[in-house]
Design a protein around this motif. Sequence first.
Motif, short mmCIF file in Angstrom:
data_model
loop_
_atom_site.label_atom_id
_atom_site.label_comp_id
_atom_site.label_asym_id
_atom_site.label_seq_id
_atom_site.Cartn_x
_atom_site.Cartn_y
_atom_site.Cartn_z
N UNK A 25 30.91 34.61 -41.42
CA UNK A 25 31.24 35.13 -40.09
C UNK A 25 30.84 36.60 -39.99
N UNK A 26 31.19 37.39 -40.99
CA UNK A 26 30.86 38.81 -40.98
C UNK A 26 29.35 39.01 -40.86
N UNK A 27 28.59 38.30 -41.69
CA UNK A 27 27.13 38.46 -41.68
C UNK A 27 26.52 38.03 -40.35
N UNK A 28 27.08 37.00 -39.73
CA UNK A 28 26.53 36.55 -38.45
C UNK A 28 26.81 37.54 -37.32
N UNK A 29 27.85 38.32 -37.46
CA UNK A 29 28.26 39.26 -36.42
C UNK A 29 27.76 40.68 -36.63
N UNK A 30 27.21 40.97 -37.80
CA UNK A 30 26.78 42.33 -38.12
C UNK A 30 25.30 42.34 -38.48
N UNK A 31 24.49 42.78 -37.55
CA UNK A 31 23.04 42.78 -37.71
C UNK A 31 22.56 44.16 -38.16
N UNK A 32 21.47 44.17 -38.89
CA UNK A 32 20.84 45.44 -39.25
C UNK A 32 20.10 46.05 -38.07
N UNK A 33 19.72 45.21 -37.10
CA UNK A 33 18.98 45.67 -35.93
C UNK A 33 19.46 44.91 -34.70
N UNK A 34 20.41 45.48 -33.99
CA UNK A 34 21.00 44.81 -32.83
C UNK A 34 19.99 44.61 -31.70
N UNK A 35 18.94 45.42 -31.66
CA UNK A 35 17.97 45.32 -30.56
C UNK A 35 17.15 44.03 -30.63
#
Length: 111
Positions: A25-35
């Motif tokens: 869940x954490x990895x799916x919600x936290x991206x290195x590049x939100x753009x």
Amino acid sequence: PGLANNFDIENGESLYGSEKGLTEVYNSQHSNDCSNMKFIISNGFDSGFGSRLHVEGVGLAIAMHMNRIFLPHPDGDNINWETKIPFCQEQGEVSYTCFYEPWSNCSFPDA
């Protein structure tokens, strides 16, 4: 990531698979590049606190299945009555962040 300590995991004090699930869940919600991500924005859910969490959990599951980031409704998710308590007022919060960690490192402007 940091949600379960090693003692609990090594000594069977946590639900089997919970560390893996929380990490997913954490990895799916936290991206290195939100753009470069796609998003699902909650429509808000005007109901009781527990019911709201259940429905938002379904939204999170759908977002994970579609490889998208799930974000709360930008107006604070209509959670005003639940946060009109001293605990939240002292923090200056009128959203889920009064009770929980932020949903993502990405934000509504990223979407």
